[in-house]
Design a protein around this motif. Sequence first.
Motif, mmCIF file in Angstrom:
data_model
loop_
_atom_site.group_PDB
_atom_site.id
_atom_site.type_symbol
_atom_site.label_atom_id
_atom_site.label_comp_id
_atom_site.label_asym_id
_atom_site.label_seq_id
_atom_site.Cartn_x
_atom_site.Cartn_y
_atom_site.Cartn_z
ATOM 1 N N MET A 1 65.312 42.100 30.587
ATOM 2 C CA MET A 1 65.763 40.731 30.473
ATOM 3 C C MET A 1 65.484 40.234 29.053
ATOM 4 S SD MET A 1 64.799 37.642 32.924
ATOM 5 C CE MET A 1 65.580 36.097 32.766
ATOM 6 N N PRO A 2 66.475 39.576 28.430
ATOM 7 C CA PRO A 2 66.273 39.108 27.055
ATOM 8 C C PRO A 2 65.275 37.953 26.981
ATOM 9 C CG PRO A 2 68.393 38.384 27.905
ATOM 10 C CD PRO A 2 67.802 39.297 28.934
ATOM 11 N N SER A 3 64.649 37.817 25.838
ATOM 12 C CA SER A 3 63.702 36.709 25.611
ATOM 13 C C SER A 3 64.415 35.367 25.656
ATOM 14 C CB SER A 3 63.032 36.854 24.239
ATOM 15 O OG SER A 3 62.292 38.038 24.167
ATOM 16 N N VAL A 4 65.609 35.307 25.091
ATOM 17 C CA VAL A 4 66.405 34.080 25.054
ATOM 18 C C VAL A 4 67.635 34.301 25.924
ATOM 19 C CG1 VAL A 4 67.725 32.513 23.587
ATOM 20 C CG2 VAL A 4 65.599 33.524 22.736
ATOM 21 N N ASP A 5 67.768 33.495 26.963
ATOM 22 C CA ASP A 5 68.885 33.614 27.887
ATOM 23 C C ASP A 5 69.425 32.214 28.141
ATOM 24 O OD1 ASP A 5 70.759 34.493 29.700
ATOM 25 O OD2 ASP A 5 69.312 35.152 31.207
ATOM 26 N N THR B 1 78.582 40.201 18.910
ATOM 27 C CA THR B 1 77.246 40.764 18.815
ATOM 28 C C THR B 1 76.513 39.859 17.828
ATOM 29 O OG1 THR B 1 77.916 42.284 17.057
ATOM 30 C CG2 THR B 1 77.926 43.138 19.313
ATOM 31 N N VAL B 2 75.224 39.703 18.053
ATOM 32 C CA VAL B 2 74.424 38.756 17.290
ATOM 33 C C VAL B 2 73.364 39.491 16.484
ATOM 34 C CG1 VAL B 2 72.805 36.813 17.482
ATOM 35 C CG2 VAL B 2 74.760 36.951 19.015
ATOM 36 N N GLY B 3 73.248 39.106 15.210
ATOM 37 C CA GLY B 3 72.181 39.584 14.336
ATOM 38 C C GLY B 3 71.561 38.375 13.644
ATOM 39 N N GLY B 4 70.679 38.622 12.741
ATOM 40 C CA GLY B 4 70.001 37.522 12.061
ATOM 41 C C GLY B 4 68.685 37.229 12.751
ATOM 42 N N LEU C 1 74.241 33.010 25.613
ATOM 43 C CA LEU C 1 73.496 33.668 24.535
ATOM 44 C C LEU C 1 72.390 34.467 25.194
ATOM 45 C CD1 LEU C 1 72.677 34.188 21.572
ATOM 46 C CD2 LEU C 1 71.337 32.070 21.699
ATOM 47 N N ARG C 2 72.418 35.768 24.977
ATOM 48 C CA ARG C 2 71.389 36.652 25.532
ATOM 49 C C ARG C 2 70.886 37.517 24.390
ATOM 50 N NH1 ARG C 2 75.210 36.266 29.923
ATOM 51 N NH2 ARG C 2 74.161 35.133 31.573
ATOM 52 N N ALA C 3 69.627 37.240 23.986
ATOM 53 C CA ALA C 3 69.129 37.928 22.788
ATOM 54 C C ALA C 3 67.609 37.958 22.756
ATOM 55 C CB ALA C 3 69.663 37.226 21.546
ATOM 56 N N ASP C 4 67.114 38.774 21.859
ATOM 57 C CA ASP C 4 65.685 38.877 21.571
ATOM 58 C C ASP C 4 65.472 38.563 20.098
ATOM 59 O OD1 ASP C 4 64.474 39.825 24.078
ATOM 60 O OD2 ASP C 4 65.778 41.568 23.805
ATOM 61 N N PRO C 5 64.267 38.191 19.735
ATOM 62 C CA PRO C 5 64.010 37.976 18.314
ATOM 63 C C PRO C 5 64.198 39.283 17.549
ATOM 64 C CG PRO C 5 61.954 38.014 19.530
ATOM 65 C CD PRO C 5 63.057 38.040 20.545
ATOM 66 N N THR C 6 64.600 39.147 16.310
ATOM 67 C CA THR C 6 64.748 40.317 15.461
ATOM 68 C C THR C 6 63.417 40.581 14.778
ATOM 69 O OG1 THR C 6 67.059 39.778 15.102
ATOM 70 C CG2 THR C 6 66.061 41.331 13.566
ATOM 71 N N GLY C 7 62.898 41.773 14.952
ATOM 72 C CA GLY C 7 61.621 42.134 14.347
ATOM 73 C C GLY C 7 61.767 42.444 12.869
ATOM 74 N N PRO D 1 65.304 44.642 17.867
ATOM 75 C CA PRO D 1 64.853 43.596 18.782
ATOM 76 C C PRO D 1 63.345 43.682 19.022
ATOM 77 C CG PRO D 1 66.790 44.708 19.658
ATOM 78 C CD PRO D 1 66.340 45.481 18.454
ATOM 79 N N ALA D 2 62.720 42.528 19.095
ATOM 80 C CA ALA D 2 61.279 42.436 19.364
ATOM 81 C C ALA D 2 61.092 41.602 20.627
ATOM 82 C CB ALA D 2 60.571 41.803 18.169
ATOM 83 N N ARG D 3 59.861 41.303 20.967
ATOM 84 C CA ARG D 3 59.566 40.465 22.131
ATOM 85 C C ARG D 3 58.655 39.330 21.705
ATOM 86 N NH1 ARG D 3 62.907 40.896 26.053
ATOM 87 N NH2 ARG D 3 61.411 40.175 27.547
ATOM 88 N N TRP D 4 58.841 38.178 22.342
ATOM 89 C CA TRP D 4 57.963 37.039 22.134
ATOM 90 C C TRP D 4 57.078 36.863 23.357
ATOM 91 C CZ3 TRP D 4 62.719 33.869 20.467
ATOM 92 C CH2 TRP D 4 62.780 33.767 19.070
#
Length: 137
Positions: free
Chosen positions: A1-5, A52-55, A78-84, A89-92
């Motif tokens: 599951m993404p961090s941001v949903d 697809t999302v980057g940044g 919007l389904r994404a994780d922070p970019t490390g 992708p990283a986790r918060w």
Amino acid sequence: MPSVDVVDETFLAVPPARVAAEFADPGAWPALWPDLRLEVLADRGVEGVRWTVGGALTGSMEVWLEAVLDGTVVHYFLRADPTGPDGLPARWPRRRATAETQRRQRAAKRIAFALKARLEAGRAPGEPPPTDLTRRA
């Protein structure tokens, strides 16, 4: 599951083609999502766009436009994780992910309400679109 949903929907009393035009120009995306880099995954025309999302985040985003009555329901996902730091992708921690999700939800609603105010151009609730008014006169 993404961090941001984030899932949002807003009705605009505007035809889907008019709303689709707002999301068709890549030059407009940085104003809407300044910290995200978007790459079109699927251009669905009057039905919206998938990216697809980057940044700041890594994942996917979609604006799905559904024709309803005399307008459009704008569905936003919007389904994404922070970019490390390595670009992956990283986790918060849960609290940080919740705060970021809420921030992104408010931002999505600001975008939708700004479009609503501008595209509906003061159309009163229950009134026909301006083009219908000119045909009746």
